[in-house]
Design a protein around this motif. Sequence first.
Motif, PDB file in Angstrom:
ATOM      1  N   UNK A   8       0.800  -1.231   0.000  1.00 24.35           N
ATOM      2  CA  UNK A   8       0.000   0.000   0.000  1.00 24.35           C
ATOM      3  C   UNK A   8       0.835   1.284   0.000  1.00 24.35           C
ATOM      4  N   UNK A   9       1.948   1.275  -0.699  1.00 22.87           N
ATOM      5  CA  UNK A   9       2.751   2.488  -0.849  1.00 22.87           C
ATOM      6  C   UNK A   9       2.138   3.304  -1.981  1.00 22.87           C
ATOM      7  N   UNK A  10       1.806   4.559  -1.732  1.00 16.91           N
ATOM      8  CA  UNK A  10       1.197   5.385  -2.784  1.00 16.91           C
ATOM      9  C   UNK A  10       2.106   5.498  -4.015  1.00 16.91           C
ATOM     10  N   UNK A  11       1.471   5.513  -5.180  1.00 14.94           N
ATOM     11  CA  UNK A  11       2.213   5.563  -6.450  1.00 14.94           C
ATOM     12  C   UNK A  11       3.147   6.761  -6.543  1.00 14.94           C
ATOM     13  N   UNK A  12       2.700   7.917  -6.061  1.00 14.88           N
ATOM     14  CA  UNK A  12       3.561   9.101  -6.155  1.00 14.88           C
ATOM     15  C   UNK A  12       4.824   8.947  -5.315  1.00 14.88           C
ATOM     16  N   UNK A  13       4.717   8.274  -4.184  1.00 19.44           N
ATOM     17  CA  UNK A  13       5.896   8.045  -3.353  1.00 19.44           C
ATOM     18  C   UNK A  13       6.847   7.043  -3.997  1.00 19.44           C
TER      19      UNK A  13
END
Length: 76
Positions: A8-13
Motif C-alpha cells: 500500500x505504498x502510494x504511487x507518487x511516493x
Amino acid sequence: MSALTIRDVPDDQIQTLKIRAAQVGKSLQAYFLDLIARETSKPTLAEMVERLNRETTASISTDEVLAAIDAARTGR
C-alpha cells in the motif's frame, strides 16, 4: 538474508523513490538497502538518552568534589 514486502505504498511516493534511486545510479532495491542501513546504524533518541545517562552518571560525592577543589586551590 530476509526479504521485505511493503504494501500500500502510494504511487507518487514510489515514483519519487525511483527517481531518487536513479539520480544516485542505483536500483530501487539498492537504494532501499542503503536507506535501511543508514536508519539502523543511527541510535534512537531513547538509546542516546540511555547512553548519556550511563556515561554521565558519576559515583562521586559532593564532599569528594569539594576536597578536590580545595586540593587544587592549595596546589596553586
